[in-house]
Design an enzyme around this catalytic site. Structure first.
Site: not given
Ligand code: PLP
Length: 403
Positions: A226, A260-262, A299, A303, A328-329, A357
């Site tokens: 997050g 757990e960064p994405g 996105r 969002y 077509c939206e 994403y």
């Molecule tokens: C989506 C998610 C993440 C990654 O979120 P980011 O905002 O991309 O860092 C980490 N852990 C869990 C459980 C998630 O669902």
């Protein structure tokens, strides 16, 4: 790093996703270093960008993987992530997924409900193993972010409340087939305030202490992902402050922090390069129609997310335009009221912050092949997923066609 977008467009065509592997590695290292002096494991949330080569780029740095389907678990393994660094999360894991996860001997299953815990126990019993579990606790704090990407409030579907979590830990402790080793929370995405994370960490750390008092010894303290990134002018949490807030919360406890960064690892290492097809004026409203669309980058439509968009090598008087795709939206746009010089077919636009994403949320809507992905690493550019063809799109159907 300066990227030669013109050259890439010429060589690989448009639209195309471009990923800067060196940048992504640097992001990984910055976070890992912030946790220095503390046992830590970064598990990259591969849903953000699950291209095998992107995952491999992190795996080589020692990264684990946070997965939300068995498909993601298998992707991570294929890309070279060690099984003992893989987490499996998600509110709706099926029997088959749990079974396969246990057979693959991953680090742990992150359980999100009591019913799932019972099912996991049953599966572990059948296999004659002890399942390492973590429980996702919903700390009920407001991350002050977009409602769609907030997950840590009781009104969200994720995790269980503290009392339920306690009962689940006690149940697991007494089960022959469950081994409660971890605790998990994830309060949302694109977090730019440290306080809610610190608050959640304190709440969860207190739970760890009260579990310790009844002889349940948690080893992994998973703080979720997050961490926010800069799409426009956001003021970000510094990795060091983030790490320190968590270390402070768990003071006196012997824990391995999992993070757990994405988005943090990939968003600003990615670019979507698109070509202008036409410009048009409907009354007073200017539109720039490009070859990328909401099926390539969802996105903005989903969002109302902002992505910076810039033109390559073009000057002139700036006026506002909506950058839209061929779908077509009415909701198909990449940017609204963007200042641009006068454009014409063939001009190139770069959509920034597209590394997270982006491709993973893309679809074939309107029978549009998914685009090519390329990586830049140490100055070299290579394809890491070829552009889909019409044949790819109809492959699963044409066998069944009766005409
Ligand atoms: C989506 C998610 C993440 C990654 O979120 P980011 O905002 O991309 O860092 C980490 N852990 C869990 C459980 C998630 O669902």
């Amino acid at each position: 790093m300066s990227i030669n977008f013109k050259k890439i467009a010429k060589e690989f065509g448009t639209p195309v996703y471009i990923y800067d592997f060196n940048y992504m590695k640097e992001q990984y290292r910055s976070l890992k270093e912030a946790f220095e002096g503390q046992k830590s494991l970064i598990t990259y949330a591969i849903k953000a960008n699950s291209n095998l080569s992107v995952i491999a780029n992190f795996a080589k740095e020692g990264s684990g993987a946070d997965c939300v389907s068995i498909g993601e678990v298998k992707r991570a393994l294929l890309a070279g992530v060690e099984p003992y660094k893989i987490m499996f999360s998600g509110v709706g894991k099926s029997y088959d997924e749990l079974k396969e996860a246990l057979e693959l001997k991953i680090l742990m299953v992150n359980v999100e409900s009591q019913a799932e815990l019972y099912l996991l126990e049953e599966v572990a019993k059948e296999l004659g193993v002890e399942a390492r579990v973590s429980i996702r606790v919903n700390p009920n704090v407001d991350p002050k972010t977009h409602p769609y990407i907030s997950t840590g409030l009781h009104e969200n579907k994720f995790g269980v409340d503290i009392d339920m979590a306690k009962r689940m830990y006690i149940y697991s402790k007494n089960s022959q087939n469950l081994d409660p080793v971890g605790i998990h929370f994830h309060i949302g995405s694109q977090l730019t305030n440290l306080e809610p994370i610190a608050e959640a960490a304190e709440i969860i750390a207190d739970l760890v202490r009260s579990l310790k008092a009844i002889d349940i010894d948690i080893k992994f303290f998973d703080v979720g992902g997050g961490l926010g990134v800069r799409y426009s002018d956001e003021v970000l949490i510094k990795p060091k402050d983030y790490a320190n807030a968590i270390k402070k919360a768990i003071k006196g406890l012997d824990l391995t922090i999992i993070c757990e960064p994405g988005r943090y690892l990939t968003a600003n290492g990615g670019y979507l390069l698109t070509k202008v097809l036409y410009e048009k004026q409907n009354g007073n409203k200017r539109f720039t129609i490009v070859d990328a669309a909401m099926n390539d980058l969802l996105r903005p439509s989903l969002y109302n997310a902002y992505h910076r968009i810039e033109v390559i090598d073009k000057d002139g008087e700036l006026t506002e335009t909506d950058i839209v795709g061929p779908i077509c939206e009415s909701g198909d746009f990449l940017g609204k009221n963007i200042l641009m010089p006068e454009l014409e077919g063939g001009d190139l636009l770069v959509v920034y912050s597209a590394g997270a994403y982006g491709f993973t949320m893309s679809s074939n809507y309107n029978t549009r092949p998914r685009v090519c992905e390329v990586a830049i690493e140490d100055g070299n550019t290579r394809v890491i997923r070829r552009r889909e063809t019409f044949e790819d799109l109809i492959e699963q159907e044409k066998l069944y066609l009766q005409n």
